[in-house]
Design a protein around this motif. Structure first.
Motif, PDB file in Angstrom:
ATOM      1  N   ALA A   1       0.869  -1.180   0.000  1.00 47.52           N
ATOM      2  CA  ALA A   1       0.000   0.000   0.000  1.00 47.52           C
ATOM      3  C   ALA A   1       0.901   1.223   0.000  1.00 47.52           C
ATOM      4  CB  ALA A   1      -0.905   0.007   1.231  1.00 47.52           C
ATOM      5  N   THR A   2       0.331   2.381  -0.275  1.00 51.02           N
ATOM      6  CA  THR A   2       1.104   3.617  -0.262  1.00 51.02           C
ATOM      7  C   THR A   2       1.329   4.060   1.183  1.00 51.02           C
ATOM      8  OG1 THR A   2      -0.831   5.062  -0.271  1.00 51.02           O
ATOM      9  CG2 THR A   2       0.029   4.337  -2.438  1.00 51.02           C
ATOM     10  N   PRO A   3       2.334   4.912   1.425  1.00 53.90           N
ATOM     11  CA  PRO A   3       2.507   5.441   2.778  1.00 53.90           C
ATOM     12  C   PRO A   3       1.242   6.131   3.301  1.00 53.90           C
ATOM     13  CG  PRO A   3       4.483   5.859   1.498  1.00 53.90           C
ATOM     14  CD  PRO A   3       3.443   5.316   0.541  1.00 53.90           C
ATOM     15  N   ALA A   4       0.534   6.855   2.442  1.00 55.34           N
ATOM     16  CA  ALA A   4      -0.690   7.544   2.875  1.00 55.34           C
ATOM     17  C   ALA A   4      -1.749   6.535   3.331  1.00 55.34           C
ATOM     18  CB  ALA A   4      -1.231   8.419   1.751  1.00 55.34           C
ATOM     19  N   GLU A   5      -1.866   5.412   2.630  1.00 50.25           N
ATOM     20  CA  GLU A   5      -2.850   4.392   3.017  1.00 50.25           C
ATOM     21  C   GLU A   5      -2.466   3.742   4.343  1.00 50.25           C
ATOM     22  OE1 GLU A   5      -4.352   2.932  -1.409  1.00 50.25           O
ATOM     23  OE2 GLU A   5      -2.440   2.172  -0.625  1.00 50.25           O
ATOM     24  N   VAL A   6      -1.178   3.496   4.528  1.00 53.39           N
ATOM     25  CA  VAL A   6      -0.705   2.910   5.785  1.00 53.39           C
ATOM     26  C   VAL A   6      -0.906   3.899   6.936  1.00 53.39           C
ATOM     27  CG1 VAL A   6       1.288   1.977   7.030  1.00 53.39           C
ATOM     28  CG2 VAL A   6       0.966   1.428   4.603  1.00 53.39           C
ATOM     29  N   MET A   7      -0.533   5.153   6.718  1.00 55.39           N
ATOM     30  CA  MET A   7      -0.655   6.151   7.778  1.00 55.39           C
ATOM     31  C   MET A   7      -2.122   6.401   8.140  1.00 55.39           C
ATOM     32  SD  MET A   7       1.240   7.753   9.919  1.00 55.39           S
ATOM     33  CE  MET A   7       2.879   8.114   9.310  1.00 55.39           C
ATOM     34  N   ALA A   8      -3.025   6.277   7.187  1.00 55.75           N
ATOM     35  CA  ALA A   8      -4.455   6.447   7.476  1.00 55.75           C
ATOM     36  C   ALA A   8      -4.922   5.396   8.483  1.00 55.75           C
ATOM     37  CB  ALA A   8      -5.269   6.370   6.192  1.00 55.75           C
ATOM     38  N   VAL A   9      -4.422   4.171   8.358  1.00 55.22           N
ATOM     39  CA  VAL A   9      -4.781   3.113   9.313  1.00 55.22           C
ATOM     40  C   VAL A   9      -4.139   3.399  10.671  1.00 55.22           C
ATOM     41  CG1 VAL A   9      -4.546   0.649   9.850  1.00 55.22           C
ATOM     42  CG2 VAL A   9      -5.232   1.376   7.557  1.00 55.22           C
ATOM     43  N   ILE A  10      -2.889   3.814  10.678  1.00 57.37           N
ATOM     44  CA  ILE A  10      -2.209   4.138  11.941  1.00 57.37           C
ATOM     45  C   ILE A  10      -2.928   5.276  12.655  1.00 57.37           C
ATOM     46  CG2 ILE A  10      -0.080   5.092  12.951  1.00 57.37           C
ATOM     47  CD1 ILE A  10       1.442   3.593  10.672  1.00 57.37           C
ATOM     48  N   ALA A  11      -3.402   6.259  11.926  1.00 52.01           N
ATOM     49  CA  ALA A  11      -4.049   7.440  12.517  1.00 52.01           C
ATOM     50  C   ALA A  11      -5.490   7.187  12.945  1.00 52.01           C
ATOM     51  CB  ALA A  11      -4.005   8.600  11.518  1.00 52.01           C
ATOM     52  N   ASP A  12      -6.081   6.060  12.544  1.00 54.12           N
ATOM     53  CA  ASP A  12      -7.470   5.738  12.872  1.00 54.12           C
ATOM     54  C   ASP A  12      -7.525   5.021  14.219  1.00 54.12           C
ATOM     55  OD1 ASP A  12     -10.158   5.163  12.929  1.00 54.12           O
ATOM     56  OD2 ASP A  12     -10.097   3.741  11.247  1.00 54.12           O
ATOM     57  N   PHE A  13      -7.350   5.783  15.285  1.00 58.32           N
ATOM     58  CA  PHE A  13      -7.274   5.197  16.623  1.00 58.32           C
ATOM     59  C   PHE A  13      -8.553   4.470  17.023  1.00 58.32           C
ATOM     60  CE2 PHE A  13      -3.800   8.242  16.794  1.00 58.32           C
ATOM     61  CZ  PHE A  13      -2.806   7.470  17.370  1.00 58.32           C
ATOM     62  N   ALA A  14      -9.702   4.943  16.581  1.00 62.56           N
ATOM     63  CA  ALA A  14     -10.969   4.311  16.945  1.00 62.56           C
ATOM     64  C   ALA A  14     -11.010   2.850  16.514  1.00 62.56           C
ATOM     65  CB  ALA A  14     -12.137   5.081  16.327  1.00 62.56           C
ATOM     66  N   ALA A  15     -10.283   2.495  15.454  1.00 67.02           N
ATOM     67  CA  ALA A  15     -10.295   1.113  14.945  1.00 67.02           C
ATOM     68  C   ALA A  15      -9.269   0.211  15.633  1.00 67.02           C
ATOM     69  CB  ALA A  15     -10.045   1.124  13.434  1.00 67.02           C
ATOM     70  N   TYR A  16      -8.391   0.750  16.479  1.00 61.26           N
ATOM     71  CA  TYR A  16      -7.342  -0.068  17.096  1.00 61.26           C
ATOM     72  C   TYR A  16      -7.869  -1.324  17.799  1.00 61.26           C
ATOM     73  CZ  TYR A  16      -3.255   2.916  16.247  1.00 61.26           C
ATOM     74  OH  TYR A  16      -2.217   3.596  15.674  1.00 61.26           O
ATOM     75  N   PRO A  17      -8.954  -1.253  18.577  1.00 64.97           N
ATOM     76  CA  PRO A  17      -9.425  -2.482  19.244  1.00 64.97           C
ATOM     77  C   PRO A  17      -9.762  -3.602  18.257  1.00 64.97           C
ATOM     78  CG  PRO A  17     -10.405  -0.565  20.279  1.00 64.97           C
ATOM     79  CD  PRO A  17      -9.706  -0.073  19.019  1.00 64.97           C
ATOM     80  N   ALA A  18     -10.091  -3.267  17.010  1.00 60.06           N
ATOM     81  CA  ALA A  18     -10.448  -4.281  16.013  1.00 60.06           C
ATOM     82  C   ALA A  18      -9.229  -5.025  15.462  1.00 60.06           C
ATOM     83  CB  ALA A  18     -11.223  -3.632  14.862  1.00 60.06           C
ATOM     84  N   TRP A  19      -8.037  -4.409  15.509  1.00 60.00           N
ATOM     85  CA  TRP A  19      -6.883  -5.073  14.881  1.00 60.00           C
ATOM     86  C   TRP A  19      -5.642  -5.197  15.739  1.00 60.00           C
ATOM     87  CZ3 TRP A  19      -2.287  -2.457  13.827  1.00 60.00           C
ATOM     88  CH2 TRP A  19      -2.339  -1.052  13.796  1.00 60.00           C
ATOM     89  N   THR A  20      -5.602  -4.560  16.899  1.00 55.65           N
ATOM     90  CA  THR A  20      -4.377  -4.651  17.691  1.00 55.65           C
ATOM     91  C   THR A  20      -4.401  -5.754  18.741  1.00 55.65           C
ATOM     92  OG1 THR A  20      -5.140  -3.031  19.287  1.00 55.65           O
ATOM     93  CG2 THR A  20      -3.829  -2.205  17.425  1.00 55.65           C
ATOM     94  N   GLY A  21      -5.565  -6.198  19.138  1.00 59.81           N
ATOM     95  CA  GLY A  21      -5.651  -7.273  20.127  1.00 59.81           C
ATOM     96  C   GLY A  21      -5.586  -6.794  21.558  1.00 59.81           C
ATOM     97  N   GLU A  22      -4.480  -6.176  21.953  1.00 57.37           N
ATOM     98  CA  GLU A  22      -4.302  -5.770  23.346  1.00 57.37           C
ATOM     99  C   GLU A  22      -5.036  -4.479  23.703  1.00 57.37           C
ATOM    100  OE1 GLU A  22      -1.597  -6.566  21.409  1.00 57.37           O
ATOM    101  OE2 GLU A  22      -1.204  -8.547  22.241  1.00 57.37           O
ATOM    102  N   VAL A  23      -5.313  -3.609  22.736  1.00 50.18           N
ATOM    103  CA  VAL A  23      -5.994  -2.346  23.019  1.00 50.18           C
ATOM    104  C   VAL A  23      -7.489  -2.621  23.139  1.00 50.18           C
ATOM    105  CG1 VAL A  23      -6.506  -0.016  22.209  1.00 50.18           C
ATOM    106  CG2 VAL A  23      -4.235  -0.980  21.832  1.00 50.18           C
ATOM    107  N   LYS A  24      -8.027  -2.377  24.312  1.00 46.60           N
ATOM    108  CA  LYS A  24      -9.447  -2.642  24.567  1.00 46.60           C
ATOM    109  C   LYS A  24     -10.295  -1.374  24.493  1.00 46.60           C
ATOM    110  CE  LYS A  24      -8.466  -6.899  25.132  1.00 46.60           C
ATOM    111  NZ  LYS A  24      -8.544  -7.756  23.975  1.00 46.60           N
ATOM    112  N   GLU A  25      -9.720  -0.255  24.892  1.00 49.25           N
ATOM    113  CA  GLU A  25     -10.413   1.037  24.826  1.00 49.25           C
ATOM    114  C   GLU A  25      -9.430   2.081  24.360  1.00 49.25           C
ATOM    115  OE1 GLU A  25     -12.232   2.376  28.463  1.00 49.25           O
ATOM    116  OE2 GLU A  25     -13.027   0.384  28.893  1.00 49.25           O
TER     117      GLU A  25
END
Length: 144
Positions: A13-37
């Motif tokens: 993916a492009t850097p912009a596409e990757v950074m968009a996922v990194i910057a989407d904190f609300a979605a972290y519980p869906a893909w990081t595992g350890e982040v619950k809130e």
């Protein structure tokens, strides 16, 4: 300063596409595992998170952190620990480099220092596990 552990992965993916996922904190519980809130406490002038509260639950370890973030466009995001019950240091960064193939090399660097005594070898192993899981989760989320 604490020693850093570092690892890299290639994401199709492009850097912009990757950074968009990194910057989407609300979605972290869906893909990081350890982040619950997660809660963005402050944003910067560009609308990206400047301070974030995270509740982590990794089985035996449960802690709430507040991290301060700094952004360099779609090239890099870094963070430093503001507050934690168990940690003295949690400093890290994602650095994104575009590849000629069209993908992005993502390098994750992390330094953790806990308030309880821990052997350096065990701490570095824990950092490596955190980094490997984060990079694998990020790759799956971006490419999936």
């Amino acid at each position: 300063m604490a020693e850093h552990t570092r690892a890299s992965i290639t994401i199709e993916a492009t850097p912009a596409e990757v950074m968009a996922v990194i910057a989407d904190f609300a979605a972290y519980p869906a893909w990081t595992g350890e982040v619950k809130e997660i809660e963005v406490l402050e944003t910067d002038d560009a609308g990206r998170a400047a301070q974030v509260r995270l509740l982590l639950d990794a089985g035996a370890i449960r802690d709430e952190h507040v991290l301060a973030y700094t952004w360099d466009g779609d090239r890099e995001v870094g963070w430093t620990l503001v507050k934690s019950q168990m940690l003295r240091t949690l400093d890290g960064s994602y650095t994104l480099a575009p590849l000629r193939s069209g993908g992005t090399e993502v390098t994750y660097q992390l330094a953790v220092d806990v308030k309880i005594p821990m052997l350096g070898m065990i701490k570095r192993k824990a950092e490596k596990v955190i980094i490997d899981r984060a990079l694998a989760g990020l790759k799956k989320r971006v490419e999936g």
